[in-house]
Design a protein around this motif. Structure first.
Motif, short mmCIF file in Angstrom:
data_model
loop_
_atom_site.label_atom_id
_atom_site.label_comp_id
_atom_site.label_asym_id
_atom_site.label_seq_id
_atom_site.Cartn_x
_atom_site.Cartn_y
_atom_site.Cartn_z
N PRO A 1 65.96 86.48 79.41
CA PRO A 1 65.88 85.22 80.24
C PRO A 1 66.13 84.06 79.55
N GLY A 2 65.88 82.90 79.84
CA GLY A 2 66.06 81.49 79.04
C GLY A 2 65.32 81.44 77.95
N LEU A 3 65.34 80.60 77.05
CA LEU A 3 64.48 80.24 75.87
C LEU A 3 63.29 79.30 76.28
N TYR A 4 62.15 79.99 76.44
CA TYR A 4 61.10 79.25 76.64
C TYR A 4 60.61 78.62 75.58
N PHE A 5 59.87 77.50 75.77
CA PHE A 5 58.91 76.63 74.79
C PHE A 5 58.32 77.39 73.65
N ASP A 6 57.45 78.13 73.94
CA ASP A 6 56.84 78.91 72.83
C ASP A 6 57.56 79.96 72.13
N SER A 7 58.70 80.23 72.68
CA SER A 7 59.63 81.36 71.89
C SER A 7 60.33 80.82 70.80
N ALA A 8 60.40 79.32 70.87
CA ALA A 8 61.06 78.69 69.70
C ALA A 8 60.23 77.57 68.83
N ILE A 9 58.78 77.74 69.37
CA ILE A 9 57.73 76.98 68.62
C ILE A 9 57.93 76.68 67.18
N ILE A 10 58.21 77.80 66.44
CA ILE A 10 58.56 77.82 64.89
C ILE A 10 59.87 77.54 64.67
N GLU A 11 60.64 78.33 65.38
CA GLU A 11 62.18 78.27 64.97
C GLU A 11 62.78 76.77 65.09
N TYR A 12 62.35 75.82 66.05
CA TYR A 12 62.76 74.65 66.11
C TYR A 12 62.47 73.95 65.05
N LEU A 13 61.30 74.24 64.26
CA LEU A 13 61.08 73.44 62.94
C LEU A 13 61.98 73.74 61.85
N ALA A 14 62.58 75.01 62.16
CA ALA A 14 63.31 75.41 60.86
C ALA A 14 64.75 74.91 61.15
N SER A 15 65.18 74.40 62.16
CA SER A 15 66.21 73.67 62.59
C SER A 15 66.08 72.26 62.42
N ILE A 16 65.13 71.71 62.43
CA ILE A 16 64.97 70.25 62.01
C ILE A 16 65.00 70.12 60.57
N ILE A 17 64.69 71.19 59.62
CA ILE A 17 64.57 71.25 58.12
C ILE A 17 66.20 71.42 57.79
N VAL A 18 66.76 72.42 58.27
CA VAL A 18 68.14 72.71 58.00
C VAL A 18 69.09 71.59 58.21
N PHE A 19 68.92 71.06 59.67
CA PHE A 19 69.62 70.18 60.15
C PHE A 19 68.83 68.87 60.17
N PRO A 20 68.56 67.99 59.21
CA PRO A 20 67.51 67.07 59.22
C PRO A 20 68.14 65.83 59.82
N ALA A 21 68.76 65.68 60.89
CA ALA A 21 69.06 64.44 61.56
C ALA A 21 68.32 63.58 62.18
N ASN A 22 67.30 64.20 62.81
CA ASN A 22 65.95 63.57 63.38
C ASN A 22 64.79 64.70 62.84
N ARG A 23 63.65 63.74 62.82
CA ARG A 23 62.46 64.46 62.59
C ARG A 23 61.39 64.24 63.51
N ASN A 24 61.00 65.35 64.28
CA ASN A 24 59.92 65.18 65.04
C ASN A 24 58.70 65.25 64.60
N MET A 25 57.72 64.51 64.86
CA MET A 25 56.28 64.29 64.26
C MET A 25 55.24 64.64 65.56
N HIS A 26 55.76 64.95 66.62
CA HIS A 26 54.84 64.90 67.91
C HIS A 26 54.11 66.11 67.98
#
Length: 613
Positions: free
Chosen positions: A35-60
Motif C-alpha cells: 500500500p501507500g507510505l503511511y505516516f508512522d512507516s516513515a517517522i524515522i526515515e524522514y529524519l534521515a532524509s532531512i540530514i542527508v538532504f538538508p534543504a529544510n529542517r523540520n522541528m515540529h
C-alpha cells in the motif's frame, strides 16, 4: 575444531543465509508499491532524509537536537536512522523500494539469527524448517509496510542477544556486557523493550550464582557487566533527552559544547567497569559511587532549570495517555495475550491496510497458541512421568524443556511489568513476540516430535515429521501472501492513511513547485522522505498533533504568494481545510477536492491557495 569442519559450517551458514534472503526479499518486495507510505512507516526515515538532504529542517514533530536527532519522541529513539542514512547516501534519493528494502534487512537478520539459535539449541533440521517459516511468513509484508517497522531494530537486538546468550558457556561472563548493550539499544529503539530487562536480570543472576570463587562466595560479575552494558546502550536516549532540555536552557552553540562534554564523560564513565582489571573493581566502585552522586546532583540542578520544558514534555506524554485507560483487572490480565495473538496473526496490520478487512486466516497466531498449549500439556505430563520414574523406578521417556521455559519467561516478564499501561498498548508494542513465537514453535515442535521418534526408536521419523509439518505450514504461508496481495490489487492499493494516491502525490511533490500546508501531521514524513526534503511547507497543528489554524504563518503565506507560488492544502479532515480557507478569506482559493483511493473511497482532501483577490 579442524579447518574442514569450520569451513563446512561457514558454508552452511552462507547457504542458509542466502535462502532466507531470497525468501525475505522475494516476498517482502513483491508488489512493493502497495500500500501507500503511511505516516508512522516513515517517522524515522524522514529524519534521515532531512540530514542527508538538508534543504529544510523540520522541528515540529521531533525533539530538538544539536547534531543528530537522537529521539523521535519521548518514548522512542531513532535507531533505524543510520541504516537509512547510509542507503540514502548510496542511492541519492528516497523511494518506496528503498524504505521497504531497509525494513527487510532487519527482518532478514532476525530470521538468520533465529536459525542460529535453533541450530545451537536443537538441531539443523528444526533450525532450517522454522527459519524458513519465519522468512516466508505473510507478516513480512505487513510489518515492513506499516508503522510496526519502527520496532524491527529493537527486535533484531533482542534476537541477537538471545543468540549470544545461548551460544556462550555459562563461565564466559564477558558476553553479558554485549547482551546488556543490545538490551539497552532495544529500549532506546522503543520504550516497550524495557519490559524484557527484568528477565535478563534473572537469567544473568542465575548464571552468576552458578559461578563461585575459591572462598565459595557468590560473585555477580556478570550482572555488573550486564548493567554497565545496558547503561552504555541507553546513552543515546540520555543524550537525546538531555539535548532537548539543554536547548531550553542554553543557546545553540552552548548546547553543543555541553552535550559534547556530557557524551565524553558518560562514555568514559560507562566503559571503565568493562575494561578495568578485576583486582581494581573495589576501588573503582568507590569512585563510581562518588561520580553517581555528582551526576545525580547535576541532573537534579538541570531538572530545576529545565523544569518548564520537562513539564511540557510530561504534558505531551500525558496527552498520548501513556498509562492507558482505567480498565478492570480481568481486562488487564487478558489484554497482553490478546495483543500477542493479534500481532502474530497479522489481523491488526492487515485490518488497517485493507480498510478493516483483516486476514484472520493467517496461520501463525492460531498455530502458536495450539502448539504452545499442546507442548505445555505435554510438559505437565512429562513432569508427572518424571515423578513416577523417581518414585517407582519406571522406565519412561522424558524430554528436555529448559529452552521453551526460558523463552516463555520473557512473555511472563513482559506481561507482569506492562500491566500498568497495557490498556494503552497496541499489537505494535508486542511485535517482538511475533518472532519469539518461532523459537517457541521450534522448541515445542522439537520436544513433541522427539517423544514420537524416541518411542518409535527411529530418528527418521523425527526428521520426516518435522519436514512434513514445515512444508505444510510453508504452503499456508505462501497462500496467505497470495491472498493478501490479491486483496490489495482488488482495492487498487492501500486504503485511507495507506492510500497509494497520497504516496503518488508525495512522489510528484518535488517536481510540482507547490508550497504545502499540512493540516495533519501524517502527511509530513511521507512528503519529506519521498521528495528528498525538497519541498517548502507549513504545518497547521501543534507539537501534540492537534490541528490549530493559528499555527499557519500568514506572513509566510503572503511571501509565497508574492513570489507567484501556488499553495497546496492537504488534510484528512475536510473541516480543517475549511477553517484554513476561512482564515485566509481574502485569498483566491480553489474548490476543495476529494482525493480518492483506487477503490473510490475518499483518502484525503486538497485545496489550492492561488493568490489574493
Amino acid at each position: 575444531m579442524d579447518k574442514k569442519m569450520l569451513l563446512r559450517r561457514q558454508k552452511e551458514k552462507i547457504i542458509v543465509g542466502f535462502i532466507l534472503a531470497c525468501l525475505v526479499f522475494g516476498i517482502g518486495l513483491y508488489k512493493y508499491n502497495v500500500p501507500g507510505l503511511y505516516f508512522d512507516s516513515a517517522i524515522i526515515e524522514y529524519l534521515a532524509s532531512i540530514i542527508v538532504f538538508p534543504a529544510n529542517r523540520n522541528m515540529h514533530i521531533t525533539m530538538q537536537y544539536s547534531f543528530l536527532p537522537l529521539l523521535g519522541s519521548i518514548y522512542h529513539g531513532t535507531l533505524a536512522i543510520y541504516l537509512q542514512m547510509l542507503l540514502l547516501l548510496i542511492t541519492r534519493g528516497g523511494s518506496l523500494f528503498l524504505i521497504r528494502f531497509s525494513h527487510l534487512i532487519y527482518i532478514w537478520i532476525i530470521c538468520f539469527f533465529i536459525y542460529l539459535i535453533l541450530k545451537k539449541t536443537t538441531n539443523m533440521t528444526i533450525a532450517i524448517v522454522i527459519s524458513i517459516l519465519a522468512a516466508s511468513n505473510t507478516n513480512i509484508i505487513l510489518v515492513s509496510r506499516s508503522q510496526v517497522d519502527i520496532m524491527l531494530p529493537g527486535v533484531m537486538c533482542v534476537i541477537i542477544a538471545l543468540y549470544i546468550w545461548k551460544s556462550s558457556n555459562v563461565e564466559k561472563v564477558e558476553k553479558w556486557w554485549k547482551i546488556g548493550l543490545l538490551s539497552g539499544l532495544a529500549f532506546y529503539d522503543y520504550f516497550s523493550f524495557l519490559f524484557l530487562v527484568p528477565m535478563w536480570i534473572i537469567i544473568v543472576a542465575r548464571e552468576d550464582i552458578k559461578i563461585r570463587n575459591k572462598v565459595n562466595k557468590i560473585k555477580f560479575l556478570g550482572t555488573e557487566k550486564y548493567v554497565f552494558g545496558f547503561t552504555l546502550g541507553i546513552l543515546p536516549y540520555v543524550w537525546g533527552f538531555s539535548d532537548s532540555v539543554l536547548h531550553y536552557i542554553f543557546s545553540e552553540t552552548m548546547c553543543k559544547i555541553v552535550l559534547l562534554l556530557l557524551i565524553v564523560i558518560s562514555v568514559i564513565f560507562t566503559l571503565i567497569p568493562l575494561i578495568v582489571k578485576k583486582e581494581k573493581i573495589a576501588f573503582i566502585r568507590k569512585i563510581y559511587f562518588l561520580l553517581i552522586v555528582i551526576v545525580g546532583c547535576a541532573c537534579l540542578i538541570g531538572s530545576i532549570f529545565g523544569f518548564a520544558y520537562i513539564k511540557s514534555a510530561i504534558n505531551r506524554f500525558s496527552y498520548i495517555n501513556v498509562l492507558g485507560n482505567k480498565v478492570t483487572l480481568f481486562q488487564k490480565m487478558t489484554t497482553f495475550w490478546r495483543l500477542v495473538y493479534i500481532a502474530s496473526s497479522g489481523i491488526w496490520t492487515s485490518y488497517n491496510i485493507l480498510d478493516h478487512k483483516g486476514m484472520e486466516e493467517m496461520w501463525l497466531g492460531k498455530g502458536t497458541i495450539i502448539i504452545t498449549i499442546t507442548f505445555l500439556t505435554l510438559l505437565i505430563i512429562d513432569k508427572i512421568i518424571k515423578f513416577g520414574k523417581q518414585h517407582f523406578n519406571a522406565k519412561v521417556v522424558t524430554i528436555n524443556n529448559v529452552e521453551f521455559f526460558e523463552i516463555f519467561g520473557f512473555y511472563i516478564c513482559y506481561y507482569v511489568f506492562s500491566l500498568k499501561m497495557i490498556s494503552r498498548m497496541t499489537p505494535q508494542h508486542v511485535e517482538v513476540f511475533e518472532w519469539l513465537n518461532f523459537l517457541l514453535i521450534g522448541f515445542g515442535l522439537n520436544g513433541i516430535v522427539k517423544i514420537l521418534s524416541v518411542l518409535k526408536e527411529n530418528q527418521k521419523v523425527y526428521k520426516a515429521t518435522i519436514v512434513t509439518v514445515g512444508i505444510a505450514l510453508f504452503i499456508v504461508n505462501i497462500q496467505g501472501t497470495r491472498k493478501f496481495t490479491k486483496r490489495l490489487e482488488e482495492m487498487g492499493g492501500g486504503h485511507g492513511y495507506f492510500s497509494t494516491t497520497m504516496t503518488e502525490e508525495a512522489m510528484d511533490s518535488k517536481n510540482t513547485g507547490y508550497k504545502y500546508i499540512f493540516a495533519d501531521s501524517g502527511f509530513l514524513p511521507t512528503f519529506i522522505y519521498l521528495s528528498n526534503n525538497n519541498i517548502e511547507y507549513e504545518i497547521a497543528y501543534r507539537n501534540t498533533g492537534l490541528f490549530d489554524v493559528n499555527e499557519v504563518s500568514k506572513s509566510l503565506v503572503d511571501d509565497w504568494l508574492s513570489k507567484g507560488n501556488k499553495i497546496c492544502l492537504l488534510s484528512w479532515d475536510k473541516k480543517n481545510i475549511e477553517k484554513i480557507v476561512e482564515k485566509f478569506g481574502k485569498y483566491n482559493t480553489s474548490t476543495i477536492e476529494e482525493c480518492c483511493s483506487k477503490d473510490g473511497a475518499v483518502a484525503y482532501y486538497k485545496c489550492f491557495i492561488i493568490g489574493k483577490f
